[in-house]
Write an enzyme that holds these catalytic residues in place. Sequence first.
Site, short mmCIF file in Angstrom:
data_model
loop_
_atom_site.label_atom_id
_atom_site.label_comp_id
_atom_site.label_asym_id
_atom_site.label_seq_id
_atom_site.Cartn_x
_atom_site.Cartn_y
_atom_site.Cartn_z
N LYS A 13 -3.20 1.20 -1.91
CA LYS A 13 -1.82 1.39 -1.42
C LYS A 13 -0.92 0.24 -1.89
CE LYS A 13 -3.15 1.51 2.96
NZ LYS A 13 -4.63 1.46 2.93
N ARG A 86 -0.65 4.60 11.14
CA ARG A 86 -2.11 4.51 11.02
C ARG A 86 -2.80 5.26 12.16
NH1 ARG A 86 -2.57 -0.45 7.90
NH2 ARG A 86 -4.70 -0.97 7.38
N ARG A 125 -11.98 -8.07 -3.40
CA ARG A 125 -10.52 -8.25 -3.46
C ARG A 125 -10.12 -9.71 -3.18
NH1 ARG A 125 -6.54 -4.32 -0.23
NH2 ARG A 125 -7.53 -5.14 1.64
N ARG A 158 -8.74 -12.54 1.89
CA ARG A 158 -8.22 -12.29 3.23
C ARG A 158 -9.37 -12.37 4.24
NH1 ARG A 158 -4.74 -6.79 2.73
NH2 ARG A 158 -5.83 -6.43 4.69
N ARG A 169 -13.28 -2.16 9.94
CA ARG A 169 -12.01 -1.60 9.43
C ARG A 169 -12.21 -0.17 8.92
NH1 ARG A 169 -9.93 -5.29 4.99
NH2 ARG A 169 -8.04 -4.05 5.11
P1 AMP Z 1 -3.50 -3.77 5.72
O1 AMP Z 1 -2.91 -4.92 4.98
O2 AMP Z 1 -2.62 -2.55 5.69
O3 AMP Z 1 -4.92 -3.48 5.34
O4 AMP Z 1 -3.53 -4.20 7.26
C1 AMP Z 1 -4.29 -5.32 7.70
C2 AMP Z 1 -4.49 -5.25 9.21
O5 AMP Z 1 -3.22 -5.29 9.87
C3 AMP Z 1 -5.16 -3.99 9.73
O6 AMP Z 1 -6.57 -4.04 9.64
C4 AMP Z 1 -4.67 -3.98 11.18
O7 AMP Z 1 -5.37 -4.94 11.96
C5 AMP Z 1 -3.23 -4.47 11.03
N1 AMP Z 1 -2.32 -3.34 10.81
C6 AMP Z 1 -1.58 -3.08 9.69
N2 AMP Z 1 -0.85 -1.97 9.83
C7 AMP Z 1 -1.12 -1.49 11.07
C8 AMP Z 1 -0.72 -0.35 11.81
N3 AMP Z 1 0.14 0.54 11.30
N4 AMP Z 1 -1.24 -0.17 13.06
C9 AMP Z 1 -2.09 -1.06 13.58
N5 AMP Z 1 -2.54 -2.15 12.95
C10 AMP Z 1 -2.06 -2.38 11.70
#
Ligand code: AMP
Length: 211
Positions: A13, A86, A125, A158, A169
Amino acid sequence: MNVILFGAPGAGKGTQSSLMIERLGMKQISTGDLFRAAIKNQTDLGKKAQEYMDKGQLVPDSIVIGMVEEVLKGETKEFILDGFPRTVAQAQALDELLRKLGLSVGKAIFLEVPMEILMDRLTGRRVCKSCGAVYHVTSKPPKMAGVCDLCGGEVYQRNDDKAEVIGTRLKTYEEFTSPLKSFYKDAGKYVEVDGDRATESVYKDIERIVL
Ligand code: AMP
């Protein structure tokens, strides 16, 4: 056209959003990036979000939805929602929010990638702390170890890409995010793109959908 880009962690993404910003002039609204920025700045929101993120869990809907509302208010550029919604509750809240703001989303693009590929992408990553550029230890390492090719920032892993958090996750994704497919099929907005291909091929498909 405003779009939602969704899929499992590691589906691409962020990478595809970067290309859409660069080539289509769209704006990326990434809830993950917004949380990481809040953590870096040690804001109250960041401190709350970090508790969940470090464990690979979702940040509660009420926190995420409030944050997205602030960002969407006054948005004038075409946008990509990356990592939001999400959960089905977030998708319903988004519909309401868009209605309130007089905005709309044309398509919800799902990036399909098999589980074993996701594991490799996530464990390998690496990300630039400054500009967010994405690397991979074997398939796309930075020219100089630990240094971003684009801005010279620090390239790091990360916390939530560590092996012990990735499992949670992916499970969280299956349980809460996967049901969004039906939600957007019912809304007539669902499009699936095979994300297990070269970045450019995936992008070409997305571009065709967006333009
Ligand atoms: P990402 O960078 O999109 O993989 O997001 C990293 C982390 O941020 C996720 O594993 C969640 O803990 C939190 N997060 C990001 N977007 C959301 C969302 N829409 N709802 C809930 N938690 C989120």
